[in-house]
Design an enzyme around this catalytic site. Structure first.
Site, PDB file in Angstrom:
ATOM      1  N   ARG A   1     -11.245   3.213  86.219  1.00 35.41           N
ATOM      2  CA  ARG A   1     -11.535   4.523  86.616  1.00 35.41           C
ATOM      3  C   ARG A   1     -12.310   4.838  87.684  1.00 35.41           C
ATOM      4  O   ARG A   1     -13.654   4.342  87.764  1.00 35.41           O
ATOM      5  CB  ARG A   1     -12.141   5.251  85.180  1.00 35.41           C
TER       6      ARG A   1
ATOM      7  N   GLU B   1     -13.808   7.202  88.716  1.00 28.99           N
ATOM      8  CA  GLU B   1     -14.357   8.362  88.660  1.00 28.99           C
ATOM      9  C   GLU B   1     -15.910   8.165  89.435  1.00 28.99           C
ATOM     10  O   GLU B   1     -16.665   7.144  88.968  1.00 28.99           O
ATOM     11  CB  GLU B   1     -14.522   8.988  87.376  1.00 28.99           C
TER      12      GLU B   1
ATOM     13  N   ARG C   1     -22.662   6.891  79.647  1.00 25.46           N
ATOM     14  CA  ARG C   1     -21.457   6.475  78.691  1.00 25.46           C
ATOM     15  C   ARG C   1     -20.094   6.078  79.501  1.00 25.46           C
ATOM     16  O   ARG C   1     -19.326   6.227  79.192  1.00 25.46           O
ATOM     17  CB  ARG C   1     -21.134   7.468  77.704  1.00 25.46           C
ATOM     18  N   HIS C   2     -20.477   6.117  80.657  1.00 24.86           N
ATOM     19  CA  HIS C   2     -19.139   5.922  81.593  1.00 24.86           C
ATOM     20  C   HIS C   2     -19.269   4.699  82.738  1.00 24.86           C
ATOM     21  O   HIS C   2     -20.470   4.570  83.411  1.00 24.86           O
ATOM     22  CB  HIS C   2     -18.626   7.140  82.544  1.00 24.86           C
TER      23      HIS C   2
ATOM     24  N   GLU D   1     -17.524  10.648  72.556  1.00 27.02           N
ATOM     25  CA  GLU D   1     -16.387  10.243  72.023  1.00 27.02           C
ATOM     26  C   GLU D   1     -15.996   8.959  71.908  1.00 27.02           C
ATOM     27  O   GLU D   1     -16.615   8.210  72.766  1.00 27.02           O
ATOM     28  CB  GLU D   1     -15.246  11.013  73.151  1.00 27.02           C
TER      29      GLU D   1
ATOM     30  N   SER E   1      -9.528   8.332  71.984  1.00 26.21           N
ATOM     31  CA  SER E   1      -8.293   9.544  72.178  1.00 26.21           C
ATOM     32  C   SER E   1      -7.337   9.001  71.624  1.00 26.21           C
ATOM     33  O   SER E   1      -6.903   7.782  72.188  1.00 26.21           O
ATOM     34  CB  SER E   1      -8.552  10.138  73.731  1.00 26.21           C
TER      35      SER E   1
ATOM     36  N   ARG F   1     -18.444   1.669  73.990  1.00 24.26           N
ATOM     37  CA  ARG F   1     -18.945   2.922  73.201  1.00 24.26           C
ATOM     38  C   ARG F   1     -18.880   2.748  71.980  1.00 24.26           C
ATOM     39  O   ARG F   1     -19.922   3.181  71.024  1.00 24.26           O
ATOM     40  CB  ARG F   1     -18.049   4.249  73.478  1.00 24.26           C
TER      41      ARG F   1
HETATM   42  P1  ATP Z   1     -14.682  10.924  78.464  1.00 24.04           P
HETATM   43  O1  ATP Z   1     -14.122  12.387  78.114  1.00 24.04           O
HETATM   44  O2  ATP Z   1     -15.572  10.416  77.538  1.00 24.04           O
HETATM   45  O3  ATP Z   1     -14.840  10.973  79.840  1.00 24.04           O
HETATM   46  P2  ATP Z   1     -11.834  10.247  78.449  1.00 24.04           P
HETATM   47  O4  ATP Z   1     -11.358  11.253  77.698  1.00 24.04           O
HETATM   48  O5  ATP Z   1     -11.705  10.650  80.043  1.00 24.04           O
HETATM   49  O6  ATP Z   1     -13.556   9.929  78.169  1.00 24.04           O
HETATM   50  P3  ATP Z   1      -9.697   8.474  77.470  1.00 24.04           P
HETATM   51  O7  ATP Z   1      -8.848   8.359  78.976  1.00 24.04           O
HETATM   52  O8  ATP Z   1      -9.716   9.433  76.489  1.00 24.04           O
HETATM   53  O9  ATP Z   1     -11.290   8.751  78.123  1.00 24.04           O
HETATM   54  O10 ATP Z   1     -10.068   7.033  77.183  1.00 24.04           O
HETATM   55  C1  ATP Z   1      -9.991   6.455  75.835  1.00 24.04           C
HETATM   56  C2  ATP Z   1     -11.347   5.876  75.496  1.00 24.04           C
HETATM   57  O11 ATP Z   1     -11.629   4.946  76.605  1.00 24.04           O
HETATM   58  C3  ATP Z   1     -12.463   6.859  75.427  1.00 24.04           C
HETATM   59  O12 ATP Z   1     -12.810   7.716  74.335  1.00 24.04           O
HETATM   60  C4  ATP Z   1     -13.734   5.982  75.958  1.00 24.04           C
HETATM   61  O13 ATP Z   1     -14.169   5.470  74.662  1.00 24.04           O
HETATM   62  C5  ATP Z   1     -13.129   4.816  76.522  1.00 24.04           C
HETATM   63  N1  ATP Z   1     -13.363   5.207  78.173  1.00 24.04           N
HETATM   64  C6  ATP Z   1     -12.797   5.914  78.938  1.00 24.04           C
HETATM   65  N2  ATP Z   1     -13.056   6.132  80.021  1.00 24.04           N
HETATM   66  C7  ATP Z   1     -14.502   5.118  80.115  1.00 24.04           C
HETATM   67  C8  ATP Z   1     -15.381   5.016  81.003  1.00 24.04           C
HETATM   68  N3  ATP Z   1     -15.075   5.318  82.120  1.00 24.04           N
HETATM   69  N4  ATP Z   1     -16.325   4.126  80.684  1.00 24.04           N
HETATM   70  C9  ATP Z   1     -16.176   3.793  79.376  1.00 24.04           C
HETATM   71  N5  ATP Z   1     -15.462   3.981  78.447  1.00 24.04           N
HETATM   72  C10 ATP Z   1     -14.459   4.777  78.707  1.00 24.04           C
HETATM   73 MN    MN Z   2     -10.395  11.126  75.703  1.00 25.45          MN
END
Ligand code: ATP
Ligand code: MN
Length: 420
Positions: free
Chosen positions: A201, A203, A209-210, A343, A346, A394
């Site tokens: 990602r 981002e 947590r990211h 979270e 998802s 996580r």
């Molecule tokens: P958040 O809202 O916490 O940024 P997200 O909704 O963007 O997460 P999803 O696309 O739903 O993330 O990804 C599914 C799962 O993968 C998340 O619930 C999380 O546990 C994990 N995840 C997603 N992005 C990241 C990240 N940048 N770093 C660590 N774990 C991640």
């Molecule tokens: Mn999510």
């Protein structure tokens, strides 16, 4: 054990020279062992060599085990041969005894040395056990492990959060999620699949947590709806906790943790109920239809205090591949699995109807032409299906109550860190 011949090898954790006696404490990943050299009884050269040994050098020892109540684990080793296999330079980049507190960045710069610390190592050994617990659970449900490509031509969600790479004459990307590929495997008749692999990602977040590279545990199941795969998410998490609590007692001890296996079933609340619960507890800034802000998430987590599911989200804030309710299309069969702190996963029942999917892609302002390779899989018989993605780190960080996701990733990747 007393009187037995042993040979051991490890790092020189500590060298204590008391004049007439010298203790060499060796360490490997399972713990420490004391080697005792009494000056009058051992070869002079050997005694001097140990005395001048640098900490963290790799040493091998042959000797005899002797019961000694004052030694760690109740035994010491009386050596008859000691070899310096690889000597460590002085000074060390990090203190491995844990006596000196040190910055996360310094630790990550010398991660190889940092992981020699038992409390750091313990988390990664537990992570491996978490994966084993999750895998065992999937196998027990006859789910097939698959691998999908990480080098891809298109974005999963059409967003901009992608890392571009050069791929011969073309541009390609590192995949942000196996979502589209998992779904195509439902069209392939694979029925139930899981994948454990990296997601990328791009981002620019700077949070605890990211990260920009993470390991995701993903599943997709045919002829299943959102509720069915919520059960599987709950089962996988509980299986991980159980496996760790039964098989990682030593590591949990090192971390000073008593692990409680989460109670099931996890509470299930709708997005709308969540807003009501949160607004009873404090001031909620967000409106129905907004994504949950951190403050609301925190309020909810504190109120509920254990794992829970947030379901029936507004369709407008979940991705195009989320199945809307037939009778109430403004809400959808999407859910999040939450730990009180954050979270974890998802998931959703996914759209399997070709026409609806094209419509949903357009509604999100995306061009279906860019998804041709994916959409084709929906035209020739696609079972209804559901799935989720769960962040491994996580899961580990919430299980072990770690402050920062970087404590749950061996070599984390964030905006600032690409090395080591
Ligand atoms: P958040 O809202 O916490 O940024 P997200 O909704 O963007 O997460 P999803 O696309 O739903 O993330 O990804 C599914 C799962 O993968 C998340 O619930 C999380 O546990 C994990 N995840 C997603 N992005 C990241 C990240 N940048 N770093 C660590 N774990 C991640
Ligand atoms: Mn999510």
């Amino acid at each position: 054990m007393n009187g037995a011949d042993v040979s051991l090898a490890g790092f020189a954790h500590e060298i204590r020279d008391l004049g007439g006696v010298c203790f060499l404490v060796l360490r490997d990943r399972t713990g420490i062992a004391q080697v005792t050299l009494v000056k009058k009884m051992v070869d002079r050269a050997l005694f001097n060599m140990v005395r001048s040994l640098s900490r963290e050098s790799v040493v091998s020892v042959k000797g005899i085990v002797k019961a000694e109540p004052k030694a760690p684990r109740g035994f010491e080793v009386i050596p008859n041969e000691i070899k310096i296999v690889s000597s460590a330079e002085v000074p060390l980049p990090l203190d491995t005894t844990g006596k000196v507190e040190c910055e996360l960045d310094t630790r990550l710069d010398s991660r190889f040395m940092d992981i020699r610390r038992p409390c750091v190592l313990a988390a990664f050994e537990i992570e491996s056990a978490v994966l084993r617990g999750v895998r065992d659970y999937f196998y027990s449900k006859s789910i097939t492990e698959v691998f999908t490509p990480k080098i891809v031509a298109a974005a999963t969600e059409g967003g901009t959060d992608l890392f571009p790479i050069s791929y011969f004459e073309r541009e390609a990307f590192l995949n942000q999620s196996p979502q589209l590929y998992k779904q195509m495997l439902m069209a392939a008749g694979m029925d139930k699949v899981f994948e454990i692999g990296p997601i990328f990602r791009a981002e620019e977040h700077d949070t605890r947590r990211h990260l920009n590279e993470a390991i995701s545990i993903d599943i997709a199941v045919s002829f299943a709806d959102d509720k069915d795969v919520m059960n599987l998410a709950e089962g996988a998490v509980v299986s991980a906790y159980k496996y760790v609590s039964e098989n990682c007692k030593r590591q949990l001890g090192v971390l000073g943790l008593e692990l409680e296996v989460p109670r099931t079933p996890f509470r299930r609340i709708t997005y709308t109920e969540a807003l009501e619960i949160a607004s009873k507890e404090g001031k909620v800034q967000m409106q129905w239809g907004d994504d949950l802000d951190t403050e609301t998430e925190r309020l909810l987590g504190n109120t509920i205090g254990e794992h829970y599911f947030l379901m029936d989200w507004p369709s407008s804030i979940k991705p195009y591949y989320t199945q809307p309710y037939e009778d109430k299309p403004e809400i959808c069969r999407g859910f999040d699995l939450m730990h009180p702190r954050m979270e974890l996963a998802s998931g959703a029942q996914r759209v399997h109807d070709y026409k609806l999917l094209v419509e949903r892609i357009k509604e999100k302002g995306l061009d279906p032409a860019g998804f041709e390779f994916y959409l084709r899989a929906f035209k020739y018989g696609m079972p209804p299906h559901a799935g989720w993605g769960l962040g491994l780190s996580r899961l580990v960080m919430t299980m072990l109550n770690l402050e920062n996701i970087r404590d749950a990733v061996i070599f984390p990747r964030d905006r600032m860190r690409l090395v080591p």
